[in-house]
Design an enzyme around this catalytic site. Sequence first.
Site, PDB file in Angstrom:
ATOM      1  N   GLU A 260       0.892  -1.168   0.000  1.00 10.42           N
ATOM      2  CA  GLU A 260       0.000   0.000   0.000  1.00 10.42           C
ATOM      3  C   GLU A 260       0.922   1.207   0.000  1.00 10.42           C
ATOM      4  OE1 GLU A 260      -1.730   3.084   0.928  1.00 10.42           O
ATOM      5  OE2 GLU A 260      -1.993   2.246   2.932  1.00 10.42           O
ATOM      6  N   CYS A 294      -1.488   9.114   2.690  1.00 17.52           N
ATOM      7  CA  CYS A 294      -1.318   8.580   1.332  1.00 17.52           C
ATOM      8  C   CYS A 294      -2.530   8.943   0.498  1.00 17.52           C
ATOM      9  CB  CYS A 294      -1.068   7.081   1.364  1.00 17.52           C
ATOM     10  SG  CYS A 294      -2.329   6.193   2.237  1.00 17.52           S
TER      11      CYS A 294
END
Length: 503
Positions: A260, A294
């Site tokens: 991720e 993110c």
Amino acid sequence: MSVLSRLGLDGELSGAWSNGGAMSTNGELLESYNPATGELLGTVRMAGVEEYESIVANAQAAFKKWRMVPAPKRGEIIRQAGEALRRHKDDLGALVTMEMGKILSEGLGEVQESIDMADLAVGMSRQLCGQTMHSERPGHRMYEQWHPLGIVGIITAFNFPNAVWAWNAMVAAIAGDTMIWKPSLKTPLTAIATHKIIDEVFTANGHPGVMNLIIGADATVGETMIHDRRLPLISATGSTRMGRHVGTVVAQRLGRSLLELGGNNAIIVEKDADLGIAVPGIVFGACGTSGQRCTSTRRIYLHEDIADSVIDKLVSVYKTITIGNPLDGGILMGPLIDEDAVKMYESALETIQAQGGEILVGGERLDGPGHFVKPTLVRAHDGMDIVKHETFAPILYVFTYSDLEDAIARQNDVDQGLSSAIFTNSFRASETFLSHMGSDCGIANVNIGTSGAEIGGAFGGEKETGGGREAGSDAWKAYMRRQTNTLNWSTDLPLAQGVRFDV
Ligand code: UN1
């Protein structure tokens, strides 16, 4: 008593935690500072490969026992872990804020995300369902079942020092795995406090060694961990640069990785959008967590008919963003994590100007002991190479467009593919955006921003974001191994595909 004392973080702490307690370590001393004040919060004596080896042995032994516990009973222990997090939510949330720098509401929100993960995992523990298939052979039955995988290596970043661990740990635990957590060296205290709270529950239930923590250097502990064949799965959250390395090393040993990684998330604002929700959605996405998620919004594409008015609104809202100690009420933006992050922000601003971007508001650091910068809005053009890169700071690039398909194509024209959003009241526009011709990201939202996902969905993204999915939906499958079983209850041995082999 201070937050740190209540969480048992006084004095020099060990960097290795396994089998119900701290191990003795003799590595370098790691210091953790509050990024808002520069105050030293605590020290950790880092662990090395020797401690790592003992932890793997503990995790292997614990796995043999843990996998024998029925999944719903494993879920019961995770239920207790969620209760423990609830009891410590205020202190742990404050610690996240003190060590990472996100505002208190977000620090508490992060712990809530972990609690939500625990609740979700409790339910999952009764739903680790495989499928059954019809066999082509008479008197045969086929089905699949999901088994625990083994030891999971969990590598996490500084920006979600508690919740990203929970995405992995809660699910890995109900799946029957044991785990070794290697947190960011920028947030070791949150990791220790989190581990202690959860491990106490596991140890009290007779399962020390399921949860393990190691705080050590990337070059030694990190490298050993990703090369280690005894860890069938490495789940890594962080930069694309880090993930490319982890993914390559793990692939070479034909292990499994769950990545991720970086995002470069955009919001498209159609001309019929409700600006009353679009503007706060953009500002939370770009300035929340000081642009260090993110999922942070990095780019916006504004329809040309409304662009000027949206930009005016954004400029005036940006001027009102309160920056300061994230523990204080009324503050919307805390500091960046450290001086390196400020340097990257400043160097990005230089590049932006060199590449022809126009800074509309912000664009400077603030004086003081902490690592504070101003949220920055930049009028950008597609020729600017920097807009293709993720700068982990509150910098938002503004573009305009006239045609939705063109805006979607430009949104997709980056290497990353994590999150995306459109603000519109048009059914046709939102469906286009969500269709196979639309956003190419793992997350695509309508009338909400790019960040702040709920845990019920699978979280992750495409392209250089790494392709992994964590948290909800069927993300648990990554933490288990699938086995296909064919059972013959007939008195014959027919072969599949009509093959004959008469002996
Ligand atoms: C991250 O920044 O690595 O969707 C995670 C969000 C949060 C998780 C972000 N729930 O913004």
